[in-house]
Design an enzyme around this catalytic site. Structure first.
Site, PDB file in Angstrom:
ATOM      1  N   ASP A  16       0.826  -1.213   0.000  1.00  0.00           N
ATOM      2  CA  ASP A  16       0.000   0.000   0.000  1.00  0.00           C
ATOM      3  C   ASP A  16       0.860   1.263   0.000  1.00  0.00           C
ATOM      4  OD1 ASP A  16      -2.459   1.344   0.066  1.00  0.00           O
ATOM      5  OD2 ASP A  16      -3.256  -0.042   1.560  1.00  0.00           O
ATOM      6  N   ASP A  47     -10.782   1.469  -3.911  1.00  0.00           N
ATOM      7  CA  ASP A  47     -11.337   1.093  -2.608  1.00  0.00           C
ATOM      8  C   ASP A  47     -12.852   0.962  -2.687  1.00  0.00           C
ATOM      9  OD1 ASP A  47      -9.087   0.742  -1.115  1.00  0.00           O
ATOM     10  OD2 ASP A  47      -9.180   2.666  -0.062  1.00  0.00           O
TER      11      ASP A  47
END
Ligand code: GLA
Length: 705
Positions: free
Chosen positions: A452, A509
């Protein structure tokens, strides 16, 4: 004619690149000057006289113009009166502006590769331009490199500069946001320039480095288009400029002023370009194939992509071994093959305010370490993956307390998600992260990292990106069987540079299937199914609040690299059954779908977003026709397919016809039967699908007979 052979007129140097049948690129230079692209488009006959093309390409001069129009060269030079943005801006070590003027030095090539070397003796500079045409994927890769015999300050270096077509009214570039990646912007050409520059230090949701220039009349399935992608994760600059004389140029490079120190060598990232005569899909297919077959390196080639389960939206930071085991059991029963433990397993990470960089297993949550969970997951037949955010540090972390100087940027900087970036240019920082990650990877059986990068940098700096690349490369050398997913709050780091080092992107997301349908559709202009992660989210989406039926959620995930991210404990028996069925279908079909092309269809109904995934041979396809909104008209408009053999016959079945609601009262044949029709009919008339609710999707299988 191959590269390297001066052709015809002694004062003209010409070269051509051919990709074996779909495009030709012709370069020509007057004398020793830098060449210009004098032709880029549909293949030219092998005996085309390039010198004539050079002469015939020149435009006239009238009042108010110079006596000769300055070349729109591979690196337009300010010193040669170029009226637009130059391809190179730099200063000497003492800060004085340099005005380079390059002259021919050397050439090397074979018709599909070309290396041109140009020198500026007065300034001690060498410019090396490379082209490589891939006959299989139809992508041409182009880079520029500048060498200097003494350190110079670089402001801007463009990858080889291309002309843009005149018969085009607009350009399409890509912006976006968190949970809304890959938004296509259409901007009309007009005199002056469209300048996009990403100064955030990462690729960003807002700045996917791509450009498509459709020619007049181009659609998804027909017409001409030119595609560009700059493969770099540190932030790019794009210039699309119409000069006062009407010519147009496209420049791509790193964002300007990204180099902090003077140096003797600078090189652009690869610029990937392609010409299509088959609509936007021609560009999409070239990018998809090139990414999948040339850029990504697969640790276990030929092994099908496993169905993922990711626990983020099920438990967030609240990790408990019994709960995770229960979830893993249910995920495996649904068909998952890889379990990814997301954020929350390390340091004291009970929320997103702390512990980034403290990459040691949290003994409060995992008193016996990660092995009990990993062993359990393996016992269920799944492999195990784990989340890291390697380039980041929370001020509230042991590592920040010990090494505050490791953070990039000032102490008073604005934090992002309560965190700072680490200074990846420091070898000590890279060694530290490497050691911590290597300890986790070598101490456990882990075959996957979700990597990430949740904040932008405090300032752009190319060293940061080079440092990230070096760390990933080192880990990959040490752990060649570990796959990596590139995530940055969803799709904030997606580009061919990061995908050279990773195998999957977390596209967004947003697990909202309705939003995802659109994001996937537009991302397919560049990304193939095999790298594009897509998960079945919770019944009520956590990022949109929208509730969607399981069938829609499951099929939208099944369009790409499928996974689940909901808490499986929320599924009722019907939902679990549907999810199992769709997952089983995906597993049965994934092998051919992984190698297939995603072709965007031109839907006559703007409410319908449709695509056709088809094998290269064209013998098999699946169409996903998603109804993203209520249609304006009452009955579905026929959906035309594409790229079929008009003479061939195809067997067509609506796979999920049982999803038809009671309000569909008629008898369109596809509601109940399989039909056999010609490619011509499918492409020119189109499929008449049953009526359906919005937020549903038809899945149609096709097979050539
Ligand atoms: C980012 C990612 C999410 C999740 C969280 C964890 O937001 O995009 O998928 O991994 O970080 O903190």
């Amino acid at each position: 004619m191959g590269a390297g052979v001066p052709h015809g007129h002694p004062e003209t140097r010409c070269w051509r690149l051919d990709d074996g049948g779909r495009q030709t690129l012709v370069l020509a230079a007057t004398g020793d000057r830098l060449p210009q692209v004098v032709y880029w488009g549909a293949p030219l006959p092998g005996d085309e006289d390039l010198t004539t093309l050079h002469a015939a390409h020149g435009i006239d001069v009238t009042g108010g113009m110079l006596d000769e129009n300055p070349d729109l060269s591979l690196c337009p030079e300010a010193v040669r009166s170029f009226p637009g943005q130059p391809g190179l801006i730099l200063r000497a070590g003492d800060g004085m502006q340099l005005l380079p003027k390059f002259c021919f030095e050397a050439e090397e090539g074979d018709g599909q590769h070309l290396i041109l070397t140009y020198g500026d003796v007065d300034n001690g500079l060498t410019l090396t331009i490379r082209f490589a045409a891939d006959p299989d994927t139809r992508i041409i890769t182009a880079t520029s490199r500048l060498d200097s015999d003494r350190p110079v300050h670089l402001h801007w270096l463009a990858a080889p500069v291309l002309p843009a077509p005149q018969h085009s009214g607009e350009m399409i570039d890509v912006s976006g946001r968190w949970c809304g990646e890959f938004q296509l912007n259409r901007t009309a050409w007009s005199p002056g320039l469209r300048y996009r520059e990403n100064r955030t230090g990462r690729t960003g949701h807002e700045h996917f480095p791509g450009l498509i220039i459709p020619c007049t009349g181009c659609t998804n399935t027909g017409g001409e288009a030119y595609g560009f992608h700059y493969g770099w994760s540190g932030g790019h600059k794009m210039i699309a400029e119409e000069l006062p004389d009407g010519r147009r140029q496209v420049q791509f490079g790193h964002a300007a002023r990204m180099e902090m120190k003077p140096a003797t060598r600078y090189e652009t990232a690869p610029l990937y370009i392609t010409y299509s005569a088959t609509g936007l899909n021609g560009c999409a297919v070239a990018f998809q194939r090139h990414l999948r077959d040339r850029i990504v390196s697969w640790p276990r080639p030929g092994k099908p992509r496993p169905v993922h389960y990711n626990c983020w939206e099920a438990v967030y930071f609240d990790h408990s071994l019994p709960v995770l085991k229960d979830i893993a059991t249910r995920a495996a029963a649904l068909g998952a093959e890889r379990f990814v433990l997301d954020d929350g397993w390390f340091g004291q990470r009970d929320d997103d305010t702390r512990s980034l960089s403290d990459w040691k297993v949290d003994a409060r949550k995992y008193p016996e370490g990660l092995d009990p969970l990993i062993d359990y997951v393996h016992g269920l037949g799944m492999s195990f993956g784990i989340w890291f955010e390697p380039e980041m540090i929370n001020p509230d972390s042991d590592i920040h307390r010990a090494h505050p100087d490791w953070a990039l940027g000032g102490e008073d900087q604005t934090l992002g998600r309560q965190q700072k970036a680490l200074n990846m240019a420091l070898p000590g920082v890279r060694d530290f992260i490497y050691d911590r990650m290597a300890a986790i990877l070598s101490g456990h059986e882990i075959d996957y990292i979700k990597w990430d990068h949740n904040r932008v940098l405090p300032m752009p700096d190319a060293d940061q990106t080079r440092g990230s690349y070096a760390l990933i490369d080192r880990l990959r050398r040490a752990f060649p069987l570990v796959e990596i997913e590139s995530c940055a709050s969803g799709g904030g780091r997606i580009d061919f540079g990061i995908l050279h080092r990773t195998q999957r992107v977390w596209l967004s997301d947003s697990n909202d299937a309705l939003e995802r349908l659109r994001i996937q559709h537009d991302a397919a202009l560049f990304l193939p199914m095999a790298v594009t992660g897509s998960h079945v989210g919770p019944r009520r989406c956590h990022t949109s609040g929208r509730s969607l039926d399981i069938s829609f959620r499951a099929w939208v995930a099944a369009q790409r690299h499928m996974g689940f991210e909901m808490d499986p404990r929320e599924l009722d028996p019907r939902e679990a059954h549907v999810l199992q069925q769709v997952t089983a279908w995906w597993k049965d079909n994934r092998i051919w779908m992984e190698g297939a092309d995603i072709l965007r269809l031109d839907s006559a109904d703007p409410a319908v977003l449709a695509e056709q995934q088809m094998t290269r041979e064209g013998d098999r396809f699946v169409v996903f026709a998603g109804k993203a909104a209520t249609s304006a008209q009452i009955s579905p408009r026929p959906l035309r397919l594409t790229a079929l053999d008009p003479q061939a016959r195809y067997r067509i079945t609506v796979l999920n016809r049982a999803d038809s609601p009671a309000l569909s009262r008629g008898t369109p044949i596809l509601k109940t039967e399989t039909i056999e029709v010609s490619g011509a009919w499918l492409m020119h008339h189109g499929l008449v699908l049953p009526w359906n609710f919005p937020e549903t999707i038809w899945v149609i299988e096709g097979e050539r007979l």
